[in-house]
Design a protein around this motif. Structure first.
Motif, PDB file in Angstrom:
ATOM      1  N   HIS A  36       7.457  12.496   2.127  1.00  0.00           N
ATOM      2  CA  HIS A  36       6.806  11.883   3.409  1.00  0.00           C
ATOM      3  C   HIS A  36       7.989  11.497   4.129  1.00  0.00           C
ATOM      4  CE1 HIS A  36       3.038  11.426   1.345  1.00  0.00           C
ATOM      5  NE2 HIS A  36       3.575  11.066   0.241  1.00  0.00           N
ATOM      6  N   PRO A  42       4.961  12.883  14.502  1.00  0.00           N
ATOM      7  CA  PRO A  42       4.209  11.702  14.281  1.00  0.00           C
ATOM      8  C   PRO A  42       2.902  11.712  15.020  1.00  0.00           C
ATOM      9  CG  PRO A  42       5.742  11.850  16.081  1.00  0.00           C
ATOM     10  CD  PRO A  42       5.961  13.079  15.460  1.00  0.00           C
ATOM     11  N   GLU A  44      -0.750   9.363  16.053  1.00  0.00           N
ATOM     12  CA  GLU A  44      -1.139   7.872  16.316  1.00  0.00           C
ATOM     13  C   GLU A  44      -2.603   7.823  16.182  1.00  0.00           C
ATOM     14  OE1 GLU A  44      -1.616   6.553  20.598  1.00  0.00           O
ATOM     15  OE2 GLU A  44      -0.116   7.961  20.562  1.00  0.00           O
ATOM     16  N   ASN A  79       6.712  -2.346  10.919  1.00  0.00           N
ATOM     17  CA  ASN A  79       6.786  -1.518   9.872  1.00  0.00           C
ATOM     18  C   ASN A  79       6.884  -1.863   8.298  1.00  0.00           C
ATOM     19  OD1 ASN A  79       9.709  -2.232   9.594  1.00  0.00           O
ATOM     20  ND2 ASN A  79      10.293  -0.231  10.125  1.00  0.00           N
ATOM     21  N   ALA A 160      -2.050  -1.256   4.893  1.00  0.00           N
ATOM     22  CA  ALA A 160      -0.386  -0.605   4.676  1.00  0.00           C
ATOM     23  C   ALA A 160      -0.298  -0.898   3.058  1.00  0.00           C
ATOM     24  CB  ALA A 160       0.519  -1.221   5.409  1.00  0.00           C
ATOM     25  N   HIS A 168       4.348   6.055  -0.219  1.00  0.00           N
ATOM     26  CA  HIS A 168       3.644   5.596   0.805  1.00  0.00           C
ATOM     27  C   HIS A 168       4.246   6.298   1.978  1.00  0.00           C
ATOM     28  CE1 HIS A 168       6.719   3.075   2.978  1.00  0.00           C
ATOM     29  NE2 HIS A 168       7.334   3.115   1.997  1.00  0.00           N
ATOM     30  N   PRO A 169       3.200   6.559   3.035  1.00  0.00           N
ATOM     31  CA  PRO A 169       3.904   7.580   4.070  1.00  0.00           C
ATOM     32  C   PRO A 169       4.356   6.426   4.878  1.00  0.00           C
ATOM     33  CG  PRO A 169       1.545   7.299   4.274  1.00  0.00           C
ATOM     34  CD  PRO A 169       1.928   6.628   2.983  1.00  0.00           C
ATOM     35  N   TYR A 170       5.363   6.642   6.057  1.00  0.00           N
ATOM     36  CA  TYR A 170       6.169   5.721   6.815  1.00  0.00           C
ATOM     37  C   TYR A 170       5.363   5.685   8.201  1.00  0.00           C
ATOM     38  CZ  TYR A 170       9.157   3.508   9.990  1.00  0.00           C
ATOM     39  OH  TYR A 170       9.720   2.454  10.865  1.00  0.00           O
ATOM     40  N   MET A 171       5.145   4.534   8.441  1.00  0.00           N
ATOM     41  CA  MET A 171       4.015   4.052   9.608  1.00  0.00           C
ATOM     42  C   MET A 171       4.614   2.940  10.284  1.00  0.00           C
ATOM     43  SD  MET A 171       0.693   2.182   7.780  1.00  0.00           S
ATOM     44  CE  MET A 171       0.616   3.444   6.587  1.00  0.00           C
ATOM     45  N   ARG A 184      -1.861   2.555  15.045  1.00  0.00           N
ATOM     46  CA  ARG A 184      -0.980   2.746  14.055  1.00  0.00           C
ATOM     47  C   ARG A 184      -0.494   4.206  14.186  1.00  0.00           C
ATOM     48  NH1 ARG A 184      -4.156   2.220   9.570  1.00  0.00           N
ATOM     49  NH2 ARG A 184      -3.753   0.088   9.242  1.00  0.00           N
ATOM     50  N   TYR A 186       1.873   7.034  12.479  1.00  0.00           N
ATOM     51  CA  TYR A 186       2.454   7.891  11.253  1.00  0.00           C
ATOM     52  C   TYR A 186       3.503   8.670  11.608  1.00  0.00           C
ATOM     53  CZ  TYR A 186      -1.841   6.222   9.129  1.00  0.00           C
ATOM     54  OH  TYR A 186      -3.012   5.404   8.460  1.00  0.00           O
TER      55      TYR A 186
END
Length: 214
Positions: A36, A42, A44, A79, A160, A168-171, A184, A186
């Protein structure tokens, strides 16, 4: 540093992290997380969140309420990281370092940046403090950990909570608690896009306030 230089620095960080993730072997907790670390682009999404005013602990060891004390009545840029992550989290923190610089003096007043640990059992206040120093975190950038139940409840309300921190995906979550408007992002959103969204929310808030005045 010029804006062009700042953008170039972020691109260099992202490129370097991509090489590290692609070329270096991943072990243990980062093997899945590495998948990930470099999403295609990215994205949204407008979302709804539930803010739970749990008592957490900041990087200075102070117990503070998530909504009442940390967010208060401000636009928030948030974040979710853990300090032993060696893939996505350092890149996201480097991006937040640039966001901090670009937001300038309004940070800590009209706006607040928050990094919430998804691994509170490991991430003590001391670890978060040391981690934040790497990215020159200032007063308007708050790092949170705490009791696992309290942290989990906060993360679940924000959409989250990771079942497994390694996947976990970065967001990034940006919102205005007063107007209950949340977006949000991603993936590795640029500092400029994050700052633009935060400034948009602040401007909309100020316009709404002005419209109510006689």
């Amino acid at each position: 540093m010029s804006q062009r230089s700042a953008i170039g620095k972020i691109h260099l960080v992202l490129f370097t992290m991509t090489l590290v993730v692609s070329a270096a072997p991943t072990h243990g907790h980062d093997r899945e997380h590495a998948k990930h670390a470099t999403p295609p682009a990215p994205t949204e999404q407008t979302v709804e969140v539930r803010l739970h005013d749990e008592a957490l602990v900041d990087q200075d060891g102070q117990r503070i309420k998530f909504v009442s004390d940390v967010i208060a009545d401000r636009v928030v840029v948030m974040n979710f990281i853990y300090t032993t992550c060696t893939t996505a989290c350092p890149v996201g923190s480097a991006i937040f370092q640039q966001v901090q610089r670009q937001l300038g003096p309004q940070l800590g007043k009209d706006m607040v940046m928050i990094s919430v640990s998804v691994d509170p059992a490991t991430d003590t206040p001391r670890r978060l403090k040391a981690y934040g120093r790497k990215y020159k975190a200032g007063a308007g950038w708050i790092w949170l950990t705490g009791d696992r139940y309290a942290v989990t409840r906060v993360l679940e309300g924000l959409g989250a909570y990771p079942e497994d921190i390694t996947t976990h995906p970065y967001m990034v979550l940006i919102g205005d608690v007063r107007r209950d408007v949340w977006t949000r992002f991603y993936g590795f959103t640029s500092p400029q896009q994050i700052v633009a969204q935060a400034n948009h929310l602040l401007a909309a808030r100020q316009q709404a306030t002005a419209a109510r005045q006689p």
